[in-house]
Design an enzyme around this catalytic site. Structure first.
Site, PDB file in Angstrom:
ATOM      1  N   CYS A 278      -9.388  -1.746   2.960  1.00 20.90           N
ATOM      2  CA  CYS A 278      -8.712  -0.535   2.459  1.00 20.90           C
ATOM      3  C   CYS A 278      -8.999  -0.258   0.985  1.00 20.90           C
ATOM      4  O   CYS A 278     -10.082   0.162   0.655  1.00 20.90           O
ATOM      5  CB  CYS A 278      -7.221  -0.602   2.782  1.00 20.90           C
ATOM      6  SG  CYS A 278      -6.944  -0.341   4.548  1.00 20.90           S
ATOM      7  N   LEU A 279      -8.042  -0.482   0.079  1.00 22.69           N
ATOM      8  CA  LEU A 279      -8.304  -0.223  -1.334  1.00 22.69           C
ATOM      9  C   LEU A 279      -9.476  -1.078  -1.802  1.00 22.69           C
ATOM     10  O   LEU A 279     -10.299  -0.639  -2.612  1.00 22.69           O
ATOM     11  CB  LEU A 279      -7.055  -0.497  -2.173  1.00 22.69           C
ATOM     12  CG  LEU A 279      -7.132  -0.136  -3.662  1.00 22.69           C
ATOM     13  CD1 LEU A 279      -7.444   1.338  -3.869  1.00 22.69           C
ATOM     14  CD2 LEU A 279      -5.828  -0.500  -4.379  1.00 22.69           C
TER      15      LEU A 279
ATOM     16  N   HIS B 103      -6.761  -1.990   8.867  1.00 26.88           N
ATOM     17  CA  HIS B 103      -6.085  -3.276   8.720  1.00 26.88           C
ATOM     18  C   HIS B 103      -6.268  -4.166   9.947  1.00 26.88           C
ATOM     19  O   HIS B 103      -5.477  -4.110  10.892  1.00 26.88           O
ATOM     20  CB  HIS B 103      -4.588  -3.051   8.467  1.00 26.88           C
ATOM     21  CG  HIS B 103      -4.281  -2.582   7.092  1.00 26.88           C
ATOM     22  ND1 HIS B 103      -4.081  -3.453   6.039  1.00 26.88           N
ATOM     23  CD2 HIS B 103      -4.152  -1.341   6.577  1.00 26.88           C
ATOM     24  CE1 HIS B 103      -3.837  -2.769   4.942  1.00 26.88           C
ATOM     25  NE2 HIS B 103      -3.878  -1.478   5.235  1.00 26.88           N
TER      26      HIS B 103
ATOM     27  N   GLY C  21      -4.103  -1.982  -1.019  1.00 27.34           N
ATOM     28  CA  GLY C  21      -3.191  -1.677  -2.113  1.00 27.34           C
ATOM     29  C   GLY C  21      -2.930  -0.188  -2.239  1.00 27.34           C
ATOM     30  O   GLY C  21      -3.526   0.623  -1.514  1.00 27.34           O
TER      31      GLY C  21
ATOM     32  N   GLU D 168      -5.622  -7.253  10.210  1.00 27.28           N
ATOM     33  CA  GLU D 168      -4.528  -8.229  10.314  1.00 27.28           C
ATOM     34  C   GLU D 168      -3.309  -7.660  11.016  1.00 27.28           C
ATOM     35  O   GLU D 168      -2.451  -8.408  11.484  1.00 27.28           O
ATOM     36  CB  GLU D 168      -4.142  -8.739   8.912  1.00 27.28           C
ATOM     37  CG  GLU D 168      -3.198  -7.844   8.129  1.00 27.28           C
ATOM     38  CD  GLU D 168      -3.821  -6.542   7.644  1.00 27.28           C
ATOM     39  OE1 GLU D 168      -3.065  -5.622   7.288  1.00 27.28           O
ATOM     40  OE2 GLU D 168      -5.072  -6.438   7.612  1.00 27.28           O
TER      41      GLU D 168
ATOM     42  N   SER E 217       0.822  -1.213   0.000  1.00 29.83           N
ATOM     43  CA  SER E 217       0.000   0.000   0.000  1.00 29.83           C
ATOM     44  C   SER E 217       0.860   1.270   0.000  1.00 29.83           C
ATOM     45  O   SER E 217       0.369   2.345  -0.347  1.00 29.83           O
ATOM     46  CB  SER E 217      -0.932   0.010   1.213  1.00 29.83           C
ATOM     47  OG  SER E 217      -1.854  -1.047   1.165  1.00 29.83           O
TER      48      SER E 217
ATOM     49  N   GLY F  59      -4.504   6.989   1.744  1.00 26.05           N
ATOM     50  CA  GLY F  59      -4.521   8.391   1.367  1.00 26.05           C
ATOM     51  C   GLY F  59      -5.800   8.784   0.661  1.00 26.05           C
ATOM     52  O   GLY F  59      -5.978   9.949   0.296  1.00 26.05           O
TER      53      GLY F  59
ATOM     54  N   ASN G 221      -3.644   2.850   6.893  1.00 23.44           N
ATOM     55  CA  ASN G 221      -2.673   3.250   5.882  1.00 23.44           C
ATOM     56  C   ASN G 221      -3.413   3.537   4.591  1.00 23.44           C
ATOM     57  O   ASN G 221      -3.571   2.679   3.747  1.00 23.44           O
ATOM     58  CB  ASN G 221      -1.640   2.131   5.671  1.00 23.44           C
ATOM     59  CG  ASN G 221      -0.800   2.379   4.436  1.00 23.44           C
ATOM     60  OD1 ASN G 221      -0.697   3.512   3.972  1.00 23.44           O
ATOM     61  ND2 ASN G 221      -0.217   1.331   3.891  1.00 23.44           N
TER      62      ASN G 221
ATOM     63  N   GLY H 190      -2.317   3.667  -4.350  1.00 19.51           N
ATOM     64  CA  GLY H 190      -2.828   4.499  -5.425  1.00 19.51           C
ATOM     65  C   GLY H 190      -4.304   4.842  -5.324  1.00 19.51           C
ATOM     66  O   GLY H 190      -4.994   4.556  -4.340  1.00 19.51           O
TER      67      GLY H 190
ATOM     68  N   GLN I 199     -12.615   0.618  -0.906  1.00 20.15           N
ATOM     69  CA  GLN I 199     -12.902   1.727  -1.814  1.00 20.15           C
ATOM     70  C   GLN I 199     -13.442   1.214  -3.152  1.00 20.15           C
ATOM     71  O   GLN I 199     -14.340   1.824  -3.742  1.00 20.15           O
ATOM     72  CB  GLN I 199     -11.638   2.553  -2.023  1.00 20.15           C
ATOM     73  CG  GLN I 199     -11.140   3.240  -0.771  1.00 20.15           C
ATOM     74  CD  GLN I 199      -9.676   3.636  -0.829  1.00 20.15           C
ATOM     75  OE1 GLN I 199      -9.088   3.718  -1.911  1.00 20.15           O
ATOM     76  NE2 GLN I 199      -9.071   3.884   0.325  1.00 20.15           N
TER      77      GLN I 199
END
Length: 371
Positions: free
Chosen positions: A257-258, A343, A229, A345, A51, A301, A299, A231, A261
């Protein structure tokens, strides 16, 4: 000693601001988006987390390297950050389980790092002015050239990076005779996520980032997972299409996370680039379903728009970040799907959030019972 006569180095931000430091080992230049992580420990896991691909990592903890490096404490097969910025770099370490010093680890992974930077002032600057591209370099006499090269670095907003970190071929993790089969879409997956599935009697097939639903479903999995991940999620058109098909078929789906999204975008919920993101291991989250608080590792952005999520008739917000009220988790009312923007994990709580893996397995069990 070696580190007492190190080369001068600089951190040059895209707005022209310069911070001064000293090189740690390798010389040269490294470009990327500058961001900071507030974790007191876990630096090696941070460096290898997909990530963080393409980012210059600022460690806010004042001492980095004091417990060395361990070959097992990695989240991928290589270092993923573009470069490292610290205050005090420890060349010596005092830990029996360490396999090497952090300096050796960085050199083996060809990573540029600088120390002796006023990280407190730097983080304060990023908080005020937002994340931006930057370069760390030992070429302190070529600032004008560095500015031109930095201007050509693409902005993280709109940047697709999953293809840079994803597996190129499918692979398997776990026992083939396990009770559950999980198809995981690798858009930057961490090893410890796979370990958590494996611990719960699952056999996982990990697919490349652009795999179509038809190929994943041919394996006849019991559930689907969309990984974390790097970007911007919006350019991941195939992953979004895959998520839509999983949802259309009402199959068990979990995203982190990614992946969270991507599931949001598959539901028409928009995403946005945050001012400076969430990165650390002490982020407070409230579970709105249970009323309990969780200390989480984060984590990211980018985030999903809360207004869009609240307006969606088939989506319920399940978790909120208590610092800024951003959406930290959601579930679908009409589908077997949920996701979180942190996260579980990573276990900073340490076990506050591991129930999410159990919840996914329970969702798979229910689906198998219906079938």
């Amino acid at each position: 000693m070696k580190y007492q006569s190190r080369k001068k180095a600089i951190l040059l931000l895209s707005d022209g601001t310069i911070f001064y430091g000293k090189a740690v080992g390798k010389e040269g230049s490294a470009f990327g988006e500058v961001c900071f992580n507030t974790g007191m420990t876990g630096y090696q896991e941070i460096f290898t987390d997909p990530s963080y691909y393409g980012q210059l990592m600022v460690a806010t903890n004042v001492h980095i390297g004091n417990y060395g490096a361990n070959d097992q404490e990695i989240e991928s097969d290589s270092v993923k950050i573009a470069g490292l910025i610290v205050k005090n770099f420890s060349y010596e370490f005092s830990r029996d389980l360490a396999d090497s010093s952090l300096q050796e680890f960085l050199e083996n992974n060809n990573l540029l790092a600088i120390s002796d930077v006023d990280t407190r002032a730097l983080v304060s600057y990023i908080r005020d002015n937002g994340a931006m591209n930057a370069v760390i370099s030992t070429e302190v006499n070529n600032i004008e050239r560095l500015k031109k090269e930095l201007a050509a670095v693409p902005d993280m907003n709109g940047l697709e990076l999953a293809s840079k970190v994803s597996t190129t071929e499918p692979y398997f993790v776990g026992n083939p005779n396990a009770t559950y089969k999980i198809a995981a879409l690798d858009i930057g997956i961490k090893k410890n996520i796979l370990r958590n599935f494996e611990k719960r009697d699952a056999y996982i097939k990990v697919f490349p980032y652009d795999t179509k639903f038809s190929e994943m479903s041919d394996w006849e999995p019991d559930g689907y997972f969309l990984s974390n991940g790097p970007g911007d999620p919006e350019p991941l058109t195939q992953a979004i299409a895959t998520a839509k098909e999983i949802l259309e078929n009402d199959l068990p789906l979990f995203g982190i996370c990614l992946g969270h999204q991507v599931i949001a975008l598959a539901n028409g919920i928009s995403t946005y680039k945050m001012h400076n993101g969430h990165r650390g291991i002490n982020h407070p989250v409230k579970n709105l379903v249970t009323g309990k608080g969780e200390i989480t590792s984060q984590n990211h952005g980018f985030a999903i728009h809360r207004e869009d999520t609240e307006k969606h008739p088939n989506v319920e917000i399940t978790h909120v970040h208590l610092n800024d009220n951003t959406v930290a988790g959601m579930r679908m009312k009409n589908k077997n799907c949920f996701s979180v923007q942190y996260h579980p994990e990573a276990s900073p709580g340490p076990n506050d959030s591991t129930y999410l893996f159990d919840l996914f397995i329970d969702n798979i069990k229910k689906a198998k019972t219906k079938a």
